[in-house]
Enzyme design. Structure first.
Site, mmCIF file in Angstrom:
data_model
loop_
_atom_site.group_PDB
_atom_site.id
_atom_site.type_symbol
_atom_site.label_atom_id
_atom_site.label_comp_id
_atom_site.label_asym_id
_atom_site.label_seq_id
_atom_site.Cartn_x
_atom_site.Cartn_y
_atom_site.Cartn_z
ATOM 1 C CE1 TYR A 1 -8.455 12.294 6.986
ATOM 2 C CE2 TYR A 1 -7.586 13.198 9.031
ATOM 3 C CZ TYR A 1 -8.606 12.590 8.327
ATOM 4 O OH TYR A 1 -9.772 12.262 8.964
ATOM 5 C CE1 TYR B 1 -8.257 3.321 9.444
ATOM 6 C CE2 TYR B 1 -8.162 5.366 10.683
ATOM 7 C CZ TYR B 1 -7.591 4.468 9.807
ATOM 8 O OH TYR B 1 -6.336 4.727 9.290
ATOM 9 C CB ALA C 1 -2.285 -4.788 7.017
ATOM 10 C CB ILE D 1 1.738 4.342 4.775
ATOM 11 C CG1 ILE D 1 1.079 5.733 4.727
ATOM 12 C CG2 ILE D 1 2.690 4.241 5.972
ATOM 13 C CD1 ILE D 1 0.278 6.118 5.960
ATOM 14 N N GLY E 1 0.824 -1.223 0.000
ATOM 15 C CA GLY E 1 0.000 0.000 0.000
ATOM 16 C C GLY E 1 0.851 1.263 0.000
HETATM 17 N N1 CAA Z 1 -18.441 17.332 11.818
HETATM 18 C C1 CAA Z 1 -19.750 17.676 11.851
HETATM 19 N N2 CAA Z 1 -20.614 17.350 10.889
HETATM 20 C C2 CAA Z 1 -20.148 16.678 9.830
HETATM 21 C C3 CAA Z 1 -18.789 16.290 9.735
HETATM 22 C C4 CAA Z 1 -17.932 16.667 10.773
HETATM 23 N N3 CAA Z 1 -16.617 16.370 10.746
HETATM 24 N N4 CAA Z 1 -18.613 15.623 8.589
HETATM 25 C C5 CAA Z 1 -19.831 15.583 7.975
HETATM 26 N N5 CAA Z 1 -20.746 16.223 8.737
HETATM 27 C C6 CAA Z 1 -22.153 16.438 8.445
HETATM 28 C C7 CAA Z 1 -22.380 16.936 7.021
HETATM 29 O O1 CAA Z 1 -22.198 18.330 6.960
HETATM 30 C C8 CAA Z 1 -23.824 16.531 6.763
HETATM 31 O O2 CAA Z 1 -24.667 17.451 7.379
HETATM 32 P P1 CAA Z 1 -26.088 17.865 6.705
HETATM 33 O O3 CAA Z 1 -26.836 16.587 6.551
HETATM 34 O O4 CAA Z 1 -26.657 18.815 7.690
HETATM 35 O O5 CAA Z 1 -25.716 18.500 5.405
HETATM 36 C C9 CAA Z 1 -23.922 15.238 7.531
HETATM 37 O O6 CAA Z 1 -22.831 15.214 8.458
HETATM 38 C C10 CAA Z 1 -23.820 14.023 6.628
HETATM 39 O O7 CAA Z 1 -24.084 12.929 7.450
HETATM 40 P P2 CAA Z 1 -24.409 11.526 6.821
HETATM 41 O O8 CAA Z 1 -24.577 10.529 7.910
HETATM 42 O O9 CAA Z 1 -25.509 11.651 5.801
HETATM 43 O O10 CAA Z 1 -23.051 11.236 6.146
HETATM 44 P P3 CAA Z 1 -22.677 10.688 4.715
HETATM 45 O O11 CAA Z 1 -23.264 9.346 4.581
HETATM 46 O O12 CAA Z 1 -22.953 11.716 3.678
HETATM 47 O O13 CAA Z 1 -21.083 10.583 4.839
HETATM 48 C C11 CAA Z 1 -18.994 10.174 5.909
HETATM 49 C C12 CAA Z 1 -20.458 10.574 6.068
HETATM 50 C C13 CAA Z 1 -18.865 8.873 5.109
HETATM 51 C C14 CAA Z 1 -18.424 9.957 7.258
HETATM 52 C C15 CAA Z 1 -18.284 11.306 5.147
HETATM 53 O O14 CAA Z 1 -18.505 12.521 5.859
HETATM 54 C C16 CAA Z 1 -16.787 11.078 5.077
HETATM 55 O O15 CAA Z 1 -16.287 10.348 4.229
HETATM 56 N N6 CAA Z 1 -16.009 11.702 5.989
HETATM 57 C C17 CAA Z 1 -14.574 11.558 6.067
HETATM 58 C C18 CAA Z 1 -14.213 10.580 7.133
HETATM 59 C C19 CAA Z 1 -12.730 10.513 7.258
HETATM 60 O O16 CAA Z 1 -12.068 11.472 7.635
HETATM 61 N N7 CAA Z 1 -12.148 9.379 6.935
HETATM 62 C C20 CAA Z 1 -10.745 9.243 6.991
HETATM 63 C C21 CAA Z 1 -10.321 8.278 5.938
HETATM 64 S S1 CAA Z 1 -8.546 8.268 5.719
HETATM 65 C C22 CAA Z 1 -7.977 7.532 7.084
HETATM 66 O O17 CAA Z 1 -8.692 7.012 7.881
HETATM 67 C C23 CAA Z 1 -6.492 7.573 7.239
HETATM 68 C C24 CAA Z 1 -6.120 8.109 8.543
HETATM 69 O O18 CAA Z 1 -5.749 7.352 9.422
HETATM 70 C C25 CAA Z 1 -6.142 9.575 8.759
#
Ligand code: CAA
Length: 246
Positions: free
Chosen positions: A184, A152, A88, A15, A13
């Site tokens: 990130y 996670y 992983a 990293i 992957g």
């Molecule tokens: N704080 C507050 N509200 C938030 C938010 C946050 N951080 N993120 C999203 N929201 C809100 C949105 O604004 C939206 O509000 P409205 O409905 O009022 O417009 C609402 O939450 C959406 O909620 P849903 O449950 O409908 O969410 P969704 O199904 O559309 O998607 C999610 C939610 C999949 C979590 C998406 O927000 C997402 O992908 N977020 C990123 C998560 C993330 O950071 N993942 C990291 C992956 S990389 C990794 O993990 C590596 C590492 O170690 C760093």
């Protein structure tokens, strides 16, 4: 320096590849597991073209029996493993009220159970040889939590609990156990976050950019060195200043 045998899980992957390169550059013999043979062979060829003769062993880190075979395969080819990087990991992001059990359990099994499955297969060799370096690749989100990542974040926080317990049990056997918590980094995992969500995350990083995989590999290499013998149970953040808790 002494050349060691290093296993980096998930080495193919984003990293993982940077860690493989870095530990190979430090003079170690590196190995990784794989699940998808076709993808892994292409990756191995790429590594060999760069002059890195990486050893591959089939193995699913979420499956204890598969890990036993994988560790044995590496041991048969290279010898006992004395550096392990539990790298992983997967995401199955979803807000908790929508999360399916499968999203929870796949993440727990791949990201946390894997630490048991792989480490258990080689800790006795490390204790016998009175030398070992174990590094867990956790995450900023195990430290601060993250919207959409109850699974996670729980697994990643658990990895550091694993680190600090193993560190205590094995300190007198010349084995150090530490955690690196990346923020990130510009890997496929992070690039698959919706663009609008990712842009808001990057705004919160004081350095103003995503990390590079090499910046995580640098931290891992630090823990694996001979001179890091008195550093154990630590959690090193590499996150561009995104989270500064201690
Ligand atoms: N704080 C507050 N509200 C938030 C938010 C946050 N951080 N993120 C999203 N929201 C809100 C949105 O604004 C939206 O509000 P409205 O409905 O009022 O417009 C609402 O939450 C959406 O909620 P849903 O449950 O409908 O969410 P969704 O199904 O559309 O998607 C999610 C939610 C999949 C979590 C998406 O927000 C997402 O992908 N977020 C990123 C998560 C993330 O950071 N993942 C990291 C992956 S990389 C990794 O993990 C590596 C590492 O170690 C760093």
């Amino acid at each position: 320096m002494t050349s060691r045998i290093a296993l980096i899980t998930g080495g193919t992957g984003g990293i993982g590849t940077a860690i493989v390169r870095r530990l190979a550059a430090a003079g170690h013999q590196v190995a990784s597991n794989y699940r998808d043979a076709a993808k892994a062979e292409l990756w191995q060829k790429r590594m060999r073209d760069e002059g890195i003769p990486v050893t591959l062993a089939q193995g699913d880190v979420s499956d204890p029996q598969s890990c036993q075979k994988m560790v044995q395969t590496i041991k048969d080819q290279l010898g006992p493993i004395s550096i392990l990087v539990n790298n992983a990991g997967i995401t199955r992001d979803s807000t908790f009220h929508k999360m399916k059990y499968a999203d929870w359990s796949e993440v727990m099994r791949t990201n946390l159970d894997s630490c048991f499955n792989v480490t258990r297969c080689l800790i006795e060799d490390m204790r016998e040889h009175r030398w070992g370096r174990i590094v867990q690749i956790s995450s900023i989100n195990g430290q601060k939590g993250q919207y959409g990542q109850a699974n996670y974040a729980a697994a990643k926080a658990g990895m550091h609990g694993f680190t600090i317990s193993l560190a205590q049990e094995n300190a007198r056997y010349g084995i150090t156990v530490n955690t690196v918590s990346p923020g990130y980094v510009g890997t496929d995992m992070v690039m698959s976050i919706p663009e609008s969500v990712r842009a808001k995350i990057v705004e919160k990083i004081p350095m103003g950019r995503l990390g590079e995989p090499e910046e995580i590999a640098y931290a891992v290499n630090f823990f694996t060195g001979e001179e890091a013998a008195w550093i154990t149970g630590a959690n090193l953040s590499a996150n561009g200043g995104h989270y500064m808790g201690w």
